[in-house]
Design a protein around this motif. Structure first.
Motif, mmCIF file in Angstrom:
data_model
loop_
_atom_site.group_PDB
_atom_site.id
_atom_site.type_symbol
_atom_site.label_atom_id
_atom_site.label_comp_id
_atom_site.label_asym_id
_atom_site.label_seq_id
_atom_site.Cartn_x
_atom_site.Cartn_y
_atom_site.Cartn_z
ATOM 1 N N SER A 154 18.953 15.351 9.692
ATOM 2 C CA SER A 154 20.577 14.684 9.666
ATOM 3 C C SER A 154 20.467 13.109 10.477
ATOM 4 O O SER A 154 20.765 13.366 11.147
ATOM 5 N N PHE A 155 19.776 12.448 9.769
ATOM 6 C CA PHE A 155 19.253 10.767 9.962
ATOM 7 C C PHE A 155 19.092 10.403 8.374
ATOM 8 O O PHE A 155 18.921 10.466 7.420
ATOM 9 N N PRO A 156 19.966 8.830 9.261
ATOM 10 C CA PRO A 156 20.772 7.991 9.672
ATOM 11 C C PRO A 156 21.177 8.891 9.680
ATOM 12 O O PRO A 156 22.397 9.763 9.022
ATOM 13 N N PRO A 157 22.411 9.300 11.201
ATOM 14 C CA PRO A 157 23.926 9.897 11.577
ATOM 15 C C PRO A 157 24.375 9.503 10.604
ATOM 16 O O PRO A 157 24.455 8.885 9.574
ATOM 17 N N HIS A 158 25.041 10.942 10.369
ATOM 18 C CA HIS A 158 26.325 10.934 8.968
ATOM 19 C C HIS A 158 27.120 12.122 9.503
ATOM 20 O O HIS A 158 26.977 12.814 9.860
ATOM 21 N N LYS A 159 28.108 12.670 8.743
ATOM 22 C CA LYS A 159 29.308 13.021 9.106
ATOM 23 C C LYS A 159 29.437 13.487 8.440
ATOM 24 O O LYS A 159 29.669 13.059 6.758
ATOM 25 N N HIS A 160 30.546 14.563 8.090
ATOM 26 C CA HIS A 160 31.391 15.065 6.957
ATOM 27 C C HIS A 160 32.997 15.324 7.267
ATOM 28 O O HIS A 160 33.336 16.918 7.219
ATOM 29 N N ASP A 161 33.700 14.331 7.524
ATOM 30 C CA ASP A 161 34.735 15.001 7.882
ATOM 31 C C ASP A 161 36.261 14.710 7.385
ATOM 32 O O ASP A 161 37.258 14.880 7.360
ATOM 33 N N ILE A 162 35.758 13.756 6.213
ATOM 34 C CA ILE A 162 36.685 13.231 5.119
ATOM 35 C C ILE A 162 36.355 13.512 4.217
ATOM 36 O O ILE A 162 34.429 13.274 3.781
ATOM 37 N N ASP A 163 36.908 13.540 2.295
ATOM 38 C CA ASP A 163 36.081 13.396 1.784
ATOM 39 C C ASP A 163 36.479 12.274 0.745
ATOM 40 O O ASP A 163 37.727 12.339 1.338
ATOM 41 N N ARG A 164 35.124 11.774 0.831
ATOM 42 C CA ARG A 164 35.361 10.893 0.024
ATOM 43 C C ARG A 164 34.275 10.346 -0.545
ATOM 44 O O ARG A 164 33.170 9.261 -0.277
ATOM 45 N N LEU A 165 34.395 10.750 -1.387
ATOM 46 C CA LEU A 165 32.706 10.959 -2.088
ATOM 47 C C LEU A 165 32.760 9.576 -3.548
ATOM 48 O O LEU A 165 33.403 8.644 -3.515
ATOM 49 N N TYR B 125 29.270 13.117 13.774
ATOM 50 C CA TYR B 125 27.954 13.039 13.345
ATOM 51 C C TYR B 125 26.675 13.935 14.484
ATOM 52 O O TYR B 125 27.289 14.797 14.809
ATOM 53 N N HIS B 126 25.315 14.110 13.804
ATOM 54 C CA HIS B 126 24.960 15.047 14.107
ATOM 55 C C HIS B 126 23.471 15.288 13.716
ATOM 56 O O HIS B 126 22.234 16.118 13.169
ATOM 57 N N PRO B 127 22.637 14.027 14.615
ATOM 58 C CA PRO B 127 21.372 14.200 14.552
ATOM 59 C C PRO B 127 20.322 14.981 14.852
ATOM 60 O O PRO B 127 20.797 15.213 15.621
ATOM 61 N N ILE B 128 18.981 15.899 14.673
ATOM 62 C CA ILE B 128 18.446 16.445 15.323
ATOM 63 C C ILE B 128 17.337 15.952 15.295
ATOM 64 O O ILE B 128 16.682 15.050 14.123
ATOM 65 N N VAL B 129 16.389 16.343 16.277
ATOM 66 C CA VAL B 129 14.863 15.661 16.646
ATOM 67 C C VAL B 129 14.254 16.805 17.132
ATOM 68 O O VAL B 129 15.329 18.074 18.203
ATOM 69 N N VAL B 130 12.898 17.215 16.630
ATOM 70 C CA VAL B 130 12.234 18.028 17.156
ATOM 71 C C VAL B 130 11.007 18.167 18.126
ATOM 72 O O VAL B 130 10.637 16.545 17.725
ATOM 73 N N LEU B 131 10.328 18.606 18.790
ATOM 74 C CA LEU B 131 9.691 18.193 19.542
ATOM 75 C C LEU B 131 7.873 17.655 18.896
ATOM 76 O O LEU B 131 7.261 17.962 18.112
ATOM 77 N N PRO B 132 7.205 16.551 18.376
ATOM 78 C CA PRO B 132 5.643 16.990 18.445
ATOM 79 C C PRO B 132 4.854 18.053 18.890
ATOM 80 O O PRO B 132 5.223 18.673 19.898
#
Length: 184
Positions: A112-123, A173-180
């Motif tokens: 989910s990176f680069p950070p992005h969102k899904h708040d509005i319709d603007r395809l 926005y919803h970036p996610i990371v996991v432990l090494p």
């Protein structure tokens, strides 16, 4: 979506067997899209874990059984945010209100990176969606983090992501990371 194991599905007397993975990290998924108002029964054929995703819809679409050969794989991002995605229920299934996929973070990496969102319709830049993430971690004692935040700064939370965690993101926005050393 069969996460692990094998199942038999009876949909209005049409019977299908799906599922080939020992866990979500062992290959492509198999799935069934069951249209609204169809009677169905699911029977486990071995030790099995499934995800059942339901939404209210207006149209009655056709039954789709998606075997591994039907599942598309994409590689998106680069560097430490490069990830593999399996598109399970997408525009080709015509499921009206569902998009279902699996995203695989490599150890120590982001999605989910680069950070992005899904708040509005603007395809094509953004589409309005409510997202629900169900997480699997391997090995199971690992963890990651997800930050969900609004553009205006009024909402900002960090969630610890453990195996079988569920996070609902109606906006932001919803970036996610996991432990090494761990896969997500």
């Amino acid at each position: 979506v069969v996460l692990s194991g094998k199942i038999k599905i009876n949909v209005e007397n049409r019977i299908f067997k799906i599922g080939k993975r020992k866990d979500v990290f062992s290959g492509k998924p198999e799935s069934a899209y069951i249209p609204k108002n169809e009677k169905y029964a699911i029977k486990s054929l071995n030790k099995t874990e499934i995800a059942v995703i339901c939404v209210l819809c207006k149209k009655k679409n056709v039954l789709r059984v998606l075997k591994q050969k039907n599942i598309k794989q994409r590689i998106v991002g680069n560097s430490n945010w490069k990830r593999k995605i399996y598109d399970i229920i997408d525009k080709n299934v015509n499921a009206e209100k569902l998009l279902i996929g699996e995203t695989f973070n490599r150890p120590g990496c982001w999605s989910s990176f680069p950070p992005h969102k899904h708040d509005i319709d603007r395809l094509p830049k953004e589409s309005k969606l409510e997202e629900l993430y169900f997480f699997k971690v391997s090995p199971e004692n690992g963890f990651g983090f997800e930050r969900v935040y609004s553009q205006n700064g009024k909402y900002d939370n960090v969630f610890v992501i453990k195996n079988n965690a569920l996070v609902c993101m109606p906006f932001g926005y919803h970036p996610i990371v996991v432990l090494p050393g761990y896969k997500l």
